[in-house]
Design an enzyme around this catalytic site. Structure first.
Site, PDB file in Angstrom:
ATOM      1  N   GLY A  28       0.858  -5.529 -30.792  1.00  0.00           N
ATOM      2  CA  GLY A  28       2.250  -5.217 -31.313  1.00  0.00           C
ATOM      3  C   GLY A  28       2.627  -3.931 -32.062  1.00  0.00           C
ATOM      4  O   GLY A  28       1.916  -4.660 -33.511  1.00  0.00           O
ATOM      5  N   ARG A  91      -3.497  -3.692 -26.674  1.00  0.00           N
ATOM      6  CA  ARG A  91      -3.991  -5.546 -27.417  1.00  0.00           C
ATOM      7  C   ARG A  91      -5.174  -5.117 -26.344  1.00  0.00           C
ATOM      8  O   ARG A  91      -4.877  -4.694 -24.915  1.00  0.00           O
ATOM      9  CB  ARG A  91      -2.807  -6.426 -26.012  1.00  0.00           C
ATOM     10  CG  ARG A  91      -1.885  -5.977 -27.301  1.00  0.00           C
ATOM     11  CD  ARG A  91      -0.941  -7.826 -27.138  1.00  0.00           C
ATOM     12  NE  ARG A  91       0.191  -7.942 -28.021  1.00  0.00           N
ATOM     13  CZ  ARG A  91       0.380  -8.058 -28.908  1.00  0.00           C
ATOM     14  NH1 ARG A  91      -0.256  -8.562 -29.616  1.00  0.00           N
ATOM     15  NH2 ARG A  91       1.248  -8.663 -29.202  1.00  0.00           N
ATOM     16  N   ASN A 129      -3.753 -10.925 -36.431  1.00  0.00           N
ATOM     17  CA  ASN A 129      -4.495 -11.600 -36.502  1.00  0.00           C
ATOM     18  C   ASN A 129      -5.623 -11.616 -35.274  1.00  0.00           C
ATOM     19  O   ASN A 129      -6.611 -11.554 -35.672  1.00  0.00           O
ATOM     20  CB  ASN A 129      -4.129 -13.510 -35.841  1.00  0.00           C
ATOM     21  CG  ASN A 129      -3.129 -13.617 -37.181  1.00  0.00           C
ATOM     22  OD1 ASN A 129      -3.935 -14.156 -37.993  1.00  0.00           O
ATOM     23  ND2 ASN A 129      -2.021 -14.270 -37.202  1.00  0.00           N
ATOM     24  N   THR A 131      -6.299  -8.406 -34.292  1.00  0.00           N
ATOM     25  CA  THR A 131      -7.205  -7.054 -34.998  1.00  0.00           C
ATOM     26  C   THR A 131      -7.830  -7.751 -35.437  1.00  0.00           C
ATOM     27  O   THR A 131      -9.063  -6.827 -35.664  1.00  0.00           O
ATOM     28  CB  THR A 131      -5.301  -6.106 -35.049  1.00  0.00           C
ATOM     29  OG1 THR A 131      -5.080  -6.071 -34.147  1.00  0.00           O
ATOM     30  CG2 THR A 131      -6.540  -4.610 -35.685  1.00  0.00           C
ATOM     31  N   THR A 151       1.981  -7.774 -39.000  1.00  0.00           N
ATOM     32  CA  THR A 151       2.903  -7.938 -37.706  1.00  0.00           C
ATOM     33  C   THR A 151       4.127  -8.407 -37.801  1.00  0.00           C
ATOM     34  O   THR A 151       4.674  -9.007 -39.404  1.00  0.00           O
ATOM     35  CB  THR A 151       2.266  -8.700 -37.821  1.00  0.00           C
ATOM     36  OG1 THR A 151       2.769 -10.576 -36.732  1.00  0.00           O
ATOM     37  CG2 THR A 151       1.656 -10.207 -38.336  1.00  0.00           C
ATOM     38  N   ASP A 153       5.042 -10.627 -37.478  1.00  0.00           N
ATOM     39  CA  ASP A 153       5.318 -12.156 -37.222  1.00  0.00           C
ATOM     40  C   ASP A 153       5.361 -13.102 -38.420  1.00  0.00           C
ATOM     41  O   ASP A 153       5.376 -14.225 -38.722  1.00  0.00           O
ATOM     42  CB  ASP A 153       4.026 -13.323 -36.600  1.00  0.00           C
ATOM     43  CG  ASP A 153       4.633 -12.741 -34.587  1.00  0.00           C
ATOM     44  OD1 ASP A 153       5.143 -11.905 -34.734  1.00  0.00           O
ATOM     45  OD2 ASP A 153       3.647 -12.512 -34.444  1.00  0.00           O
ATOM     46  N   MET A 195      11.406 -13.840 -31.307  1.00  0.00           N
ATOM     47  CA  MET A 195       9.920 -13.782 -31.601  1.00  0.00           C
ATOM     48  C   MET A 195       9.219 -14.042 -33.189  1.00  0.00           C
ATOM     49  O   MET A 195      10.350 -14.914 -33.727  1.00  0.00           O
ATOM     50  CB  MET A 195       9.490 -12.372 -31.599  1.00  0.00           C
ATOM     51  CG  MET A 195       9.692 -11.430 -30.379  1.00  0.00           C
ATOM     52  SD  MET A 195       8.766  -9.997 -30.452  1.00  0.00           S
ATOM     53  CE  MET A 195       9.021  -9.288 -28.864  1.00  0.00           C
ATOM     54  N   GLY A 196       8.135 -14.358 -32.928  1.00  0.00           N
ATOM     55  CA  GLY A 196       7.028 -14.888 -33.965  1.00  0.00           C
ATOM     56  C   GLY A 196       5.967 -15.629 -33.643  1.00  0.00           C
ATOM     57  O   GLY A 196       5.353 -16.039 -34.413  1.00  0.00           O
ATOM     58  N   TYR A 296      12.497  -7.623 -27.988  1.00  0.00           N
ATOM     59  CA  TYR A 296      11.907  -6.354 -28.475  1.00  0.00           C
ATOM     60  C   TYR A 296      12.294  -5.753 -29.597  1.00  0.00           C
ATOM     61  O   TYR A 296      12.007  -4.610 -30.141  1.00  0.00           O
ATOM     62  CB  TYR A 296      11.240  -5.499 -27.616  1.00  0.00           C
ATOM     63  CG  TYR A 296       9.749  -6.311 -26.902  1.00  0.00           C
ATOM     64  CD1 TYR A 296       8.505  -6.282 -27.531  1.00  0.00           C
ATOM     65  CD2 TYR A 296      10.432  -7.129 -25.730  1.00  0.00           C
ATOM     66  CE1 TYR A 296       7.831  -7.356 -26.523  1.00  0.00           C
ATOM     67  CE2 TYR A 296       9.260  -7.850 -24.958  1.00  0.00           C
ATOM     68  CZ  TYR A 296       7.939  -7.517 -25.688  1.00  0.00           C
ATOM     69  OH  TYR A 296       7.247  -8.495 -24.960  1.00  0.00           O
TER      70      TYR A 296
HETATM   71  O1  F6P Z   1       2.969 -10.636 -32.380  1.00  0.00           O
HETATM   72  C1  F6P Z   1       4.310  -9.751 -32.972  1.00  0.00           C
HETATM   73  C2  F6P Z   1       4.740  -9.926 -31.388  1.00  0.00           C
HETATM   74  O2  F6P Z   1       6.723  -9.619 -31.491  1.00  0.00           O
HETATM   75  C3  F6P Z   1       5.271 -11.089 -31.195  1.00  0.00           C
HETATM   76  O3  F6P Z   1       6.223 -12.365 -32.080  1.00  0.00           O
HETATM   77  C4  F6P Z   1       5.382 -11.962 -29.860  1.00  0.00           C
HETATM   78  O4  F6P Z   1       5.457 -13.145 -29.439  1.00  0.00           O
HETATM   79  C5  F6P Z   1       4.446 -10.763 -29.465  1.00  0.00           C
HETATM   80  O5  F6P Z   1       3.967  -9.968 -29.845  1.00  0.00           O
HETATM   81  C6  F6P Z   1       5.122  -9.710 -27.587  1.00  0.00           C
HETATM   82  O6  F6P Z   1       3.877  -9.177 -27.531  1.00  0.00           O
HETATM   83  P1  F6P Z   1       4.028  -7.957 -26.252  1.00  0.00           P
HETATM   84  O7  F6P Z   1       4.365  -6.958 -27.343  1.00  0.00           O
HETATM   85  O8  F6P Z   1       2.300  -8.223 -26.327  1.00  0.00           O
HETATM   86  O9  F6P Z   1       4.360  -8.616 -25.152  1.00  0.00           O
END
Ligand code: F6P
Length: 372
Positions: A28, A91, A129, A131, A151, A153, A195-196, A296
């Site tokens: 992400g 991803r 993580n 990656t 990240t 997170d 998020m997190g 986002y």
């Molecule tokens: O790891 C970052 C993050 O934004 C998390 O907080 C969230 O759960 C996830 O990615 C969302 O993933 P994606 O971008 O694949 O929707």
């Protein structure tokens, strides 16, 4: 070659003593990727006069498909304040990198093959993580990897902070600030879901910074009754509104005791489930509940000044490692210092908030309720 993508073969022979370094951003996105790429590249151009830098497009996918482009110093100019990533990202889950027998998957083999045939001396990876697990696997299989912890997170072990986190916290705090006035005007309960992933760092930091009354994080399973009591307590003292910052991975005590599969089958998000349970009870007490999910929004926009500084410092350290040809490390911030940590030591270790950590205890001291 995959699906007709012509490999971008490098026709120029490698200069003697030169170094070919590939940069890659994976997983992400977050606000700190570009300032970090800039830090790595600028320091590399400074430290290794003959360096040739290449950008891998869209994370590991670009190495699988051999989508790689030569970069020049101008590519890294003017991007310190830019969110997103100039290289693109995707991803590629770690589980797709190995077979059921624990051998390298076709994808992983392709990555290594393309790394070798392009004649790279180093692969600089910016990621979270998942990656990191792939980066470690590649290192164990002969790729000269340098890793930088990215990240929002903040869940990577071995570093106090990951880049992207501070910017996400700033955004989350903006949301909580904005919600405050409308919550107060209407005397409502606002549930702000942040998020997190599986940890509560963003909710804890922005909850404290934004003055949330209740903070719910995965590390401290909560009791809905405790949350209701806290809302009622506030009413009693004349505070008609309540702000709840809840991490997307938060769970009630009952949810916590479920099997992982059962939990995964729960409908609605953590914030949605909480808002519904609260509303069901509180509507009989003439109180309205509202849910806000910034999603986002937290990952978008410009990096904060603090993030830009961290990104630059981590980037310079990564470049130093590459210049010294020391590989298999993650660069990290510990206290005031930028240090290096062996990838193998931190890979796969989630950095969680201690339920009884100093920070949580301090938050409790100022009356924040965690629902435990
Ligand atoms: O790891 C970052 C993050 O934004 C998390 O907080 C969230 O759960 C996830 O990615 C969302 O993933 P994606 O971008 O694949 O929707």
């Amino acid at each position: 070659m995959l699906r007709g993508h012509a490999p971008r073969a490098f026709t120029l022979p490698k200069k003697e003593n030169s170094m070919k370094v590939a940069l890659l951003t994976s997983g992400g996105d977050c606000q700190g990727l570009n300032p970090t790429l800039r830090g790595v590249a600028k320091a590399l151009y400074y430290l290794v006069p003959d360096v040739e830098i290449y950008g891998v497009e869209n994370g590991y996918k670009g190495l699988i498909e051999n989508r790689i482009r030569p970069m020049s110093p101008s590519d890294f100019s003017g991007i310190v304040r830019l969110g997103g990533t100039i290289l693109g990202t995707s991803r590629q889950p770690f589980k797709t990198m190995t077979t059921e027998d624990g051998l390298l998957s076709e994808k992983a083999k392709r990555i290594i093959e393309n790394y070798r045939t392009n004649g790279f001396d180093a692969l600089v990876v910016l990621g979270g993580n998942g990656t990191q697990k792939t980066a470690n696997l590649l290192y164990e299989n002969g790729v000269n990897v340098t890793f930088l912890p990215k990240t929002i997170d903040n869940d990577i072990s071995g570093t106090d902070l990951t880049f992207g986190f501070d910017s996400a916290v700033a955004k989350a705090t903006d949301v909580i600030d904005a919600v405050h006035s409308t919550a107060e005007s209407h005397g409502r309960v606002f549930v702000v879901e942040l998020m997190g992933h599986d940890v509560g760092w963003i909710a804890l930091y922005s909850g404290v910074a934004g003055g949330a009354d209740i903070i719910l994080i995965p590390e401290i399973p909560y009791d809905t009754e405790r949350v209701l009591d806290a809302v009622r307590e506030r009413n009693k003292i004349g505070k008609g509104f309540t702000i709840i910052a809840i991490a997307e991975g938060a769970m009630t005590k009952e949810e916590h005791s479920m099997k992982k599969k059962e939990r995964a089958a729960l409908t609605d998000t953590a914030g949605g489930r909480l808002a519904n349970s609260l509303q069901e009870v509180l509507r009989h007490e003439d109180k309205e509940v509202r849910l806000v999910v910034p999603g986002y929004f937290l990952r978008g926009g410009d990096p904060t000044a603090t993030d830009r500084v961290l990104c630059t410092r981590l980037g310079v350290k990564a470049a130093e490692l590459v210049a010294e040809r020391r590989f298999g490390f993650m660069v990290a911030e510990v206290g005031q210092d930028i240090v290096v940590v062996r990838l193998a030591e931190v890979t796969g270790v989630l950095k969680r908030i201690g339920a009884n950590s100093q920070f949580v205890r301090e938050a409790k001291r100022i009356g924040i309720v965690f629902g435990d």
